[in-house]
Design an enzyme around this catalytic site. Structure first.
Site, mmCIF file in Angstrom:
data_model
loop_
_atom_site.group_PDB
_atom_site.id
_atom_site.type_symbol
_atom_site.label_atom_id
_atom_site.label_comp_id
_atom_site.label_asym_id
_atom_site.label_seq_id
_atom_site.Cartn_x
_atom_site.Cartn_y
_atom_site.Cartn_z
ATOM 1 N N GLU A 297 0.822 -1.212 0.000
ATOM 2 C CA GLU A 297 0.000 0.000 0.000
ATOM 3 C C GLU A 297 0.856 1.263 0.000
ATOM 4 O O GLU A 297 0.465 2.286 -0.559
ATOM 5 C CB GLU A 297 -0.955 0.022 1.207
ATOM 6 C CG GLU A 297 -2.089 -0.983 1.125
ATOM 7 C CD GLU A 297 -1.758 -2.325 1.774
ATOM 8 O OE1 GLU A 297 -0.562 -2.584 2.041
ATOM 9 O OE2 GLU A 297 -2.687 -3.113 2.002
ATOM 10 N N PHE B 148 -11.778 -7.077 13.551
ATOM 11 C CA PHE B 148 -10.655 -7.559 12.749
ATOM 12 C C PHE B 148 -10.268 -6.504 11.710
ATOM 13 O O PHE B 148 -11.130 -5.952 11.027
ATOM 14 C CB PHE B 148 -11.028 -8.870 12.044
ATOM 15 C CG PHE B 148 -9.938 -9.375 11.134
ATOM 16 C CD1 PHE B 148 -8.715 -9.773 11.657
ATOM 17 C CD2 PHE B 148 -10.123 -9.427 9.762
ATOM 18 C CE1 PHE B 148 -7.707 -10.226 10.828
ATOM 19 C CE2 PHE B 148 -9.114 -9.870 8.924
ATOM 20 C CZ PHE B 148 -7.896 -10.279 9.460
ATOM 21 N N GLN B 149 -8.991 -6.221 11.616
ATOM 22 C CA GLN B 149 -8.444 -5.209 10.700
ATOM 23 C C GLN B 149 -9.079 -3.839 10.903
ATOM 24 O O GLN B 149 -9.329 -3.107 9.954
ATOM 25 C CB GLN B 149 -8.565 -5.662 9.235
ATOM 26 C CG GLN B 149 -7.662 -6.847 8.928
ATOM 27 C CD GLN B 149 -7.461 -7.092 7.450
ATOM 28 O OE1 GLN B 149 -8.351 -6.857 6.645
ATOM 29 N NE2 GLN B 149 -6.278 -7.570 7.082
ATOM 30 N N LYS C 6 -17.598 -0.711 5.343
ATOM 31 C CA LYS C 6 -18.065 -1.734 4.404
ATOM 32 C C LYS C 6 -19.582 -1.646 4.171
ATOM 33 O O LYS C 6 -20.055 -1.773 3.043
ATOM 34 C CB LYS C 6 -17.693 -3.111 4.960
ATOM 35 C CG LYS C 6 -17.841 -4.250 3.962
ATOM 36 C CD LYS C 6 -17.313 -5.553 4.578
ATOM 37 C CE LYS C 6 -17.704 -6.758 3.745
ATOM 38 N NZ LYS C 6 -16.729 -7.089 2.713
ATOM 39 N N MET D 239 24.248 8.916 3.088
ATOM 40 C CA MET D 239 24.131 10.244 3.689
ATOM 41 C C MET D 239 24.381 10.192 5.192
ATOM 42 O O MET D 239 25.056 11.055 5.740
ATOM 43 C CB MET D 239 22.748 10.847 3.396
ATOM 44 C CG MET D 239 22.593 12.278 3.855
ATOM 45 S SD MET D 239 23.834 13.387 3.157
ATOM 46 C CE MET D 239 22.967 14.006 1.726
#
Lengths: 159, 554
Positions: free
Chosen positions: B47, B109-110, B159, B466
């Site tokens: 993602e 969940f999630q 959802k 760096m």
């Protein structure tokens, strides 16, 4: 120096978190905060008291950042301006038979209302500007303050 | 109509052509409608890649980038990409699925409170609690992302909202009572600025990303044509003014050119244009541009007087303000100043040691030469980013895409993918380091499967260069954590992903390898084994005046 900022916001969930996050994300403490609906239920007013920590630039940034929040409609800094402010406190003071009459006399002078009395304490309701509230608090402290609740300051511009 | 179908209707009406993302349980309903919509979907492999690709697409095209992820980890994986876009004011709308409204707050969940998590890194965000509000919210999201000071907006869609039926349609207009950016600069302030320009003997234009965002390149050129004021740009604005112009001073700041920094320090009028006085620009702020009157043009009032005092603030859209300024501006007497600057340019050019190992600066110069300066360059973060900024000559805006504010390693490859989607006919080069490329190397698959022929040039020094440079200079060469032992074989890795792989170990192979890469029909990765301890020069140590520049060669 303390500033009283009046903020008109959209009355939506999460707006308080956005305003609070703006202060907390910069490490500023909010001295007091009062929120309520305006005559238009879609709009709320927040009155925020904040200390500028000696830096006027901080207040300029706070004001600009508040204005930048999408849900904020208007921001006014009432400090030093033409405004009236009030705070309401409820204070529970210890009493004995010896001190009760003196406490009630102080309440009368300050136009505080007695809202509850019990054998060992009295609850007073006091409304006023900061000076008046501080004055009565000073007088009552020596009797023993069991509890103190403050609404936080609210302010309105003079017409 | 179902919420999920309406979602695509709204996007199509908004003119969205492409969406980057990754599916999951809480966005299945939206994905179920994907094939019924004309929107092109690019499946990334993480993602974070989707967010950076949407960002790269937005930077290259000037349009709003769109990405989508599921609830919980999908959303949290977008966070770095959203924060990157926020710091650089990039227009983006990120959509996330959320658990059904009835389960919000129950540790489902999630589930993650992504609106809470992204509140400080978005311009605004929304949790949709009623399907009838979905179209209005999407309209507002695109409006906010792409107007005023641009930035990312997140829309969290539970959802059950995706499944719910509604008869609402997409509104024509967003009306937000507390949002009205000021586009036109105050005429009095612009007059004052014109007056200051007429009077100044050592003026300088310090131009930032706001000039790119507002499309001000042409007005800026006109202003310089009228006044000959020298121009230095920030990392965010490379290309907005052609670096081939005699009054271009390139980049300023920590790794800026000496002549840009000297010019800033000696200037008597500093005109900041869509820039925000970042600490990498100013160095020790109290000693920055000590003799200068400061004018500041910016669309965001919070940028003004945030870090420095400002004598002439102008709130407004950079392009419009410059356009208005160009109508009245007259040049000042700056002949001696221009002479001084051209002497500095001659005396302190950007340079590097060319003997021995492959020098990264040489690689970048060759990329510039072989692409005719027409490529879109993306970078990772670190030395690769600074060399890419210094040694490629930028002449057009939106050709250098880099995570400036947040400094996000792993940005370059997914951003290159987004840029290639936006500009299919241009060569897109990701200038990478061997450290940062590994932060999102999985996106090689995305490039291969979507036939996006991005070129990746790894400047491989076996270090987190760096940080190593700072350790060398300021931490007694204590290379703690910066030695990248066990790097993979990048050529084999590229091949495993289905991309081309080329290794270059000697200077004479650089040009042939680039030729081969440019001819290669698909994505290709070149592993340049460069001088391991090459440093970025010049350099202003953190927290000191930008006059005090260290250099390795001069």
């Amino acid at each position: 120096m303390r500033h009283t900022i009046s903020v008109l916001v959209e009355n939506k969930f999460g707006v308080l978190a956005r305003v609070a996050g703006l202060f907390s994300g910069r490490g500023f403490n909010i001295t007091s905060l009062a929120v309520g609906e305006t005559m238009d239920p879609a709009i709320s007013r927040m009155t925020i008291v904040v200390d500028d920590q000696g830096s006027p630039q901080i207040m300029e940034q706070v004001e600009k950042q508040l204005n930048k929040l999408i849900n904020v409609i208007k921001v006014q800094d009432f400090t030093g301006g033409e405004s009236v402010d009030r705070e309401l406190i409820l204070i529970k003071v210890k009493t004995t038979t010896n001190t009760r009459s003196e406490i009630l006399e102080i309440a009368r002078i300050f136009r505080a209302r007695v809202v509850d009395v019990s054998l060992h304490s009295v609850v007073l309701e006091i409304t006023g500007a900061v000076d008046k509230i501080n004055a009565i608090l000073n007088l009552l402290t020596r009797f023993g303050v069991k509890e103190l609740v403050r609404t936080g300051k609210i302010a309105i511009a003079r017409s | 109509m179902k919420g999920a179908k309406l979602f695509f209707d709204c996007l199509v009406k908004e003119g969205v052509e492409v969406m980057f993302g990754y599916p999951g349980g809480a966005v299945i309903d939206i994905f179920d409608e994907l094939d019924n919509s004309p929107i092109r979907f690019i499946l990334t492999r993480h993602e974070q890649g989707a967010a950076h690709a949407a960002d790269g697409y937005a930077r290259a095209s000037g349009k709003v980038g769109v990405c989508i992820a599921t609830s919980g980890p999908g959303g949290t994986n977008l966070v770095t990409g959203i924060a990157t876009a926020y710091m650089d004011s990039i227009p983006m709308v990120a959509f996330t699925g959320q658990v059904p409204t009835s389960m919000i707050g129950n540790d489902a969940f999630q589930e993650a409170d992504i609106v809470g998590i992204t509140r400080p890194i978005t311009k605004h965000n929304y949790l949709v609690t009623d399907v009838n509000e979905l179209p209005g919210i999407i309209k507002e999201a695109f409006f906010l992302a792409g107007t005023g000071r641009c930035g990312p907006v997140l829309v969290d869609i539970p959802k059950d909202i995706q499944q719910a039926q509604t008869s609402m349609t997409y509104p024509n207009k967003a009306e937000i009572p507390g949002y009205s950016p000021v586009y036109t600069g105050h005429p009095k302030q612009i007059e004052q600025l014109a007056k200051a320009i007429k009077q100044a003997s050592r003026p300088i234009l310090y131009v930032g990303g706001g000039a790119v965002a507002s499309g001000a390149a042409e007005e800026l050129r006109k202003l310089v044509a009228k006044t000959s004021i020298p121009v230095t740009t920030t990392l965010m604005a490379l290309g907005v003014f052609p670096e081939t112009d005699p009054v271009s001073l390139g980049m300023l700041g920590m790794h800026g050119t000496k002549y840009a920094n000297y010019a800033i320090m000696d200037s008597d009028l500093l005109i900041a244009v869509g820039a925000r006085f970042d600490d990498r620009i100013t160095g020790k702020i109290s000693e920055f541009a000590p003799h200068a009157k400061v004018a500041h043009i910016d669309i965001d009032p919070t940028s003004l007087k945030k870090n420095v005092r400002v004598d002439i603030p102008v709130v407004g859209d950079v392009r419009r303000v410059l356009k208005d300024l160009n109508k009245i501006v007259k040049p000042g007497q700056i002949g001696p100043w221009l002479k001084q600057i051209s002497q500095w340019k001659k005396k302190f050019p950007l340079t590097y040691e060319s003997k021995g190992d492959i020098r990264p600066q040489y690689v970048i110069e060759q990329i510039h030469k072989m692409t005719g300066g027409r490529a879109i360059i993306t970078t990772e973060v670190g030395q690769n980013q600074m060399w890419a900024a210094q040694f490629y000559t930028y002449t057009e805006p939106r050709t250098f895409l880099s995570s400036g504010g947040l400094g996000t390693m792993g940005y370059g490859l997914p951003a290159a993918i987004g840029a290639q989607v936006a500009c299919p006919d241009r060569v897109v080069f990701d200038i990478a380091g061997d450290g940062s490329i590994q932060m999102n190397i999985q996106e090689l698959t995305t490039a291969v499967t979507n036939s996006l022929p991005v070129k990746v040039a790894i400047l491989n020094n076996g270090y987190l260069g760096m940080v190593r440079q700072w350790q060398e200079l300021f931490y007694k060469k204590n290379y703690a954590g910066t030695v990248l032992v066990g790097n993979p074989d990048f050529v084999k890795l590229a091949e495993a992903y289905g991309a081309g792989g080329i290794r270059v170990t000697e200077k004479k192979e650089v040009v042939p390898a680039l030729k081969k890469a440019l001819k290669y029909p698909g994505p290709v990765l070149i592993d340049f084994r460069i001088a391991p301890e090459e440093n970025v020069w010049p350099m202003v140590p953190a927290g000191v005046s930008i006059r005090q520049m260290m250099s390795g060669l001069a």
